[in-house]
Scaffold this motif. Structure first.
Motif, PDB file in Angstrom:
ATOM      1  N   LEU A   1       0.809  -1.218   0.000  1.00 28.46           N
ATOM      2  CA  LEU A   1       0.000   0.000   0.000  1.00 28.46           C
ATOM      3  C   LEU A   1       0.844   1.271   0.000  1.00 28.46           C
ATOM      4  CD1 LEU A   1      -2.964  -0.944   2.397  1.00 28.46           C
ATOM      5  CD2 LEU A   1      -2.754  -1.241  -0.077  1.00 28.46           C
ATOM      6  N   ASP A   2       2.100   1.135   0.380  1.00 31.78           N
ATOM      7  CA  ASP A   2       2.982   2.305   0.306  1.00 31.78           C
ATOM      8  C   ASP A   2       3.175   2.761  -1.143  1.00 31.78           C
ATOM      9  OD1 ASP A   2       4.328  -0.195  -0.014  1.00 31.78           O
ATOM     10  OD2 ASP A   2       6.261   0.814   0.204  1.00 31.78           O
ATOM     11  N   LYS A   3       2.985   1.833  -2.089  1.00 29.41           N
ATOM     12  CA  LYS A   3       3.194   2.173  -3.498  1.00 29.41           C
ATOM     13  C   LYS A   3       1.991   2.891  -4.126  1.00 29.41           C
ATOM     14  CE  LYS A   3       6.578  -1.467  -4.392  1.00 29.41           C
ATOM     15  NZ  LYS A   3       6.929  -2.660  -5.203  1.00 29.41           N
ATOM     16  N   ILE A   4       0.873   2.957  -3.388  1.00 30.27           N
ATOM     17  CA  ILE A   4      -0.271   3.716  -3.907  1.00 30.27           C
ATOM     18  C   ILE A   4      -0.496   4.991  -3.093  1.00 30.27           C
ATOM     19  CG2 ILE A   4      -1.392   1.691  -4.890  1.00 30.27           C
ATOM     20  CD1 ILE A   4      -3.347   1.741  -2.520  1.00 30.27           C
ATOM     21  N   GLY A   5       0.555   5.392  -2.362  1.00 29.52           N
ATOM     22  CA  GLY A   5       0.515   6.688  -1.712  1.00 29.52           C
ATOM     23  C   GLY A   5       0.221   6.704  -0.227  1.00 29.52           C
ATOM     24  N   LEU A   6       0.116   5.532   0.392  1.00 33.11           N
ATOM     25  CA  LEU A   6      -0.128   5.507   1.828  1.00 33.11           C
ATOM     26  C   LEU A   6       1.197   5.525   2.570  1.00 33.11           C
ATOM     27  CD1 LEU A   6      -3.078   2.965   2.075  1.00 33.11           C
ATOM     28  CD2 LEU A   6      -3.141   5.436   1.833  1.00 33.11           C
ATOM     29  N   SER A   7       1.345   6.488   3.445  1.00 28.52           N
ATOM     30  CA  SER A   7       2.652   6.721   4.066  1.00 28.52           C
ATOM     31  C   SER A   7       2.996   5.697   5.130  1.00 28.52           C
ATOM     32  CB  SER A   7       2.697   8.125   4.677  1.00 28.52           C
ATOM     33  OG  SER A   7       1.662   8.285   5.637  1.00 28.52           O
ATOM     34  N   SER A   8       1.991   5.191   5.850  1.00 32.51           N
ATOM     35  CA  SER A   8       2.295   4.236   6.918  1.00 32.51           C
ATOM     36  C   SER A   8       1.089   3.368   7.223  1.00 32.51           C
ATOM     37  CB  SER A   8       2.708   4.972   8.197  1.00 32.51           C
ATOM     38  OG  SER A   8       1.583   5.586   8.813  1.00 32.51           O
ATOM     39  N   ALA A   9       1.366   2.181   7.729  1.00 34.70           N
ATOM     40  CA  ALA A   9       0.287   1.289   8.155  1.00 34.70           C
ATOM     41  C   ALA A   9      -0.470   1.898   9.325  1.00 34.70           C
ATOM     42  CB  ALA A   9       0.858  -0.071   8.528  1.00 34.70           C
ATOM     43  N   ASP A  10       0.232   2.605  10.197  1.00 35.78           N
ATOM     44  CA  ASP A  10      -0.411   3.181  11.384  1.00 35.78           C
ATOM     45  C   ASP A  10      -1.505   4.175  10.994  1.00 35.78           C
ATOM     46  OD1 ASP A  10       1.206   1.673  13.000  1.00 35.78           O
ATOM     47  OD2 ASP A  10       2.625   3.286  13.415  1.00 35.78           O
ATOM     48  N   ALA A  11      -1.226   5.030  10.021  1.00 31.50           N
ATOM     49  CA  ALA A  11      -2.229   6.005   9.585  1.00 31.50           C
ATOM     50  C   ALA A  11      -3.417   5.300   8.945  1.00 31.50           C
ATOM     51  CB  ALA A  11      -1.608   6.990   8.604  1.00 31.50           C
ATOM     52  N   PHE A  12      -3.144   4.254   8.201  1.00 33.15           N
ATOM     53  CA  PHE A  12      -4.205   3.479   7.569  1.00 33.15           C
ATOM     54  C   PHE A  12      -5.086   2.822   8.627  1.00 33.15           C
ATOM     55  CE2 PHE A  12      -5.636  -0.578   5.592  1.00 33.15           C
ATOM     56  CZ  PHE A  12      -6.428  -0.036   4.588  1.00 33.15           C
ATOM     57  N   ILE A  13      -4.456   2.220   9.629  1.00 29.96           N
ATOM     58  CA  ILE A  13      -5.197   1.536  10.696  1.00 29.96           C
ATOM     59  C   ILE A  13      -6.022   2.532  11.507  1.00 29.96           C
ATOM     60  CG2 ILE A  13      -4.904   0.283  12.879  1.00 29.96           C
ATOM     61  CD1 ILE A  13      -2.418  -1.060  11.475  1.00 29.96           C
ATOM     62  N   GLU A  14      -5.452   3.673  11.815  1.00 33.03           N
ATOM     63  CA  GLU A  14      -6.172   4.687  12.593  1.00 33.03           C
ATOM     64  C   GLU A  14      -7.430   5.169  11.852  1.00 33.03           C
ATOM     65  OE1 GLU A  14      -5.473   9.209  14.355  1.00 33.03           O
ATOM     66  OE2 GLU A  14      -3.753   8.022  13.689  1.00 33.03           O
ATOM     67  N   THR A  15      -7.279   5.422  10.554  1.00 38.48           N
ATOM     68  CA  THR A  15      -8.413   5.893   9.757  1.00 38.48           C
ATOM     69  C   THR A  15      -9.463   4.811   9.615  1.00 38.48           C
ATOM     70  OG1 THR A  15      -6.899   7.324   8.524  1.00 38.48           O
ATOM     71  CG2 THR A  15      -9.067   6.960   7.565  1.00 38.48           C
ATOM     72  N   TYR A  16      -9.034   3.574   9.354  1.00 36.95           N
ATOM     73  CA  TYR A  16      -9.964   2.452   9.258  1.00 36.95           C
ATOM     74  C   TYR A  16     -10.723   2.260  10.563  1.00 36.95           C
ATOM     75  CZ  TYR A  16     -11.620  -2.278   9.812  1.00 36.95           C
ATOM     76  OH  TYR A  16     -12.392  -3.363  10.117  1.00 36.95           O
ATOM     77  N   THR A  17     -10.012   2.295  11.681  1.00 43.05           N
ATOM     78  CA  THR A  17     -10.651   2.072  12.979  1.00 43.05           C
ATOM     79  C   THR A  17     -11.743   3.098  13.232  1.00 43.05           C
ATOM     80  OG1 THR A  17      -8.622   1.092  13.884  1.00 43.05           O
ATOM     81  CG2 THR A  17     -10.248   1.901  15.472  1.00 43.05           C
ATOM     82  N   ARG A  18     -11.467   4.340  12.927  1.00 44.96           N
ATOM     83  CA  ARG A  18     -12.469   5.398  13.109  1.00 44.96           C
ATOM     84  C   ARG A  18     -13.691   5.140  12.226  1.00 44.96           C
ATOM     85  NH1 ARG A  18      -9.495   9.299  11.808  1.00 44.96           N
ATOM     86  NH2 ARG A  18     -10.195   9.631   9.656  1.00 44.96           N
ATOM     87  N   ASN A  19     -13.457   4.818  10.963  1.00 39.17           N
ATOM     88  CA  ASN A  19     -14.566   4.561  10.044  1.00 39.17           C
ATOM     89  C   ASN A  19     -15.354   3.307  10.438  1.00 39.17           C
ATOM     90  OD1 ASN A  19     -14.168   6.779   8.340  1.00 39.17           O
ATOM     91  ND2 ASN A  19     -12.644   5.707   7.109  1.00 39.17           N
ATOM     92  N   ASN A  20     -14.643   2.273  10.825  1.00 34.90           N
ATOM     93  CA  ASN A  20     -15.294   1.018  11.172  1.00 34.90           C
ATOM     94  C   ASN A  20     -16.180   1.173  12.403  1.00 34.90           C
ATOM     95  OD1 ASN A  20     -15.625  -1.853  10.612  1.00 34.90           O
ATOM     96  ND2 ASN A  20     -14.466  -2.210  12.474  1.00 34.90           N
ATOM     97  N   HIS A  21     -15.664   1.869  13.426  1.00 34.71           N
ATOM     98  CA  HIS A  21     -16.454   2.086  14.637  1.00 34.71           C
ATOM     99  C   HIS A  21     -17.724   2.872  14.319  1.00 34.71           C
ATOM    100  CE1 HIS A  21     -13.056   1.418  17.828  1.00 34.71           C
ATOM    101  NE2 HIS A  21     -13.204   0.396  17.004  1.00 34.71           N
TER     102      HIS A  21
END
Length: 233
Positions: free
Chosen positions: A37-57
């Motif tokens: 996912l870093d190759k499609i512009g996502l800087s870190s797994a942590d930011a991805f997880i944080e955003t997903y967690t907020r949306n999922n909740h």
């Protein structure tokens, strides 16, 4: 807290016994690498997880009260996350949700002291699960984390056709348990689904609040870790 009249304990599963966020984080760390996912512009797994967690909740809160369907939840949570992080729609990995749904339920992280507490309580009470989770993934979680033997009845909302906080699922659970309201107590992390759902039905409840969020005034009892149940019950 007078516990003499309790004979049955009804537990929630996700975010109460099964550590949903920790298991999701492990899964997403793996999928971040697998899909590069870093190759499609996502800087870190942590930011991805944080955003997903907020949306999922947020989506699960809507699902609990019937505002959205299972299919919409599963379609929206990752798509929204990728878009929120600036990924172009045509770059969102195909099948990401399906891979997540297959992998995440196989994770086995429980909240601290879960087995010790459940063993202790099983010696004193008849215990049951009431989960708003999806049937297939819930069954995998329960089997993989070796907790099924603690519970006499496992009630999954998708199989029943109604979610907590609807009074009908609590009525259904009591019927399966052969119990009455005064004999049962609900333990869960969701104020709306678990706590207010049980209280509005007329059954006592304990709010599991490991993040130590502010407790609403209408929530009578809370714990911050499962081991407190060994003192309360």
């Amino acid at each position: 807290m007078n516990t003499k009249h309790y004979r049955h304990i009804f537990f929630d599963l996700d975010h109460t016994i099964w550590d949903f966020d920790k298991n999701a984080e492990e899964t997403l760390q793996e999928l971040f690498v697998i899909h590069e996912l870093d190759k499609i512009g996502l800087s870190s797994a942590d930011a991805f997880i944080e955003t997903y967690t907020r949306n999922n909740h947020s989506l699960w809160a809507q699902y609990h009260v019937g505002k959205i369907t299972k299919d919409y939840l599963r379609e929206a949570r990752f798509r929204t996350t990728f878009l929120d992080l600036g990924v172009q729609p045509d770059l969102i990995p195909v099948g990401f949700e399906d891979e997540y749904v297959k992998l995440c339920p196989t994770k086995t992280n429980l909240f601290p002291d879960a087995h010790e507490v459940l063993t202790y309580l099983k010696g004193k009470y008849t215990m049951h699960l009431i989960s708003n989770g999806f049937k297939e993934s819930t069954e995998i979680k329960i089997a993989g984390s070796n907790i099924s033997h603690y519970f006499d009845q496992i009630i999954i909302s998708e199989a029943v056709g109604v979610n907590k906080p609807d009074k009908a699922i609590f009525e259904h659970a009591l019927g399966l348990a052969g119990a009455v309201k005064d004999e049962g107590i609900m333990i869960g992390d969701s104020i709306e689904a678990d706590i207010r759902g049980a209280l509005n039905f007329g059954m006592d409840a304990i709010y599991f609040n490991p993040a130590q969020l502010s407790k609403p005034d209408d929530v009578p009892v809370q714990i911050n870790n499962l081991k407190e149940l060994m003192e309360l019950l």
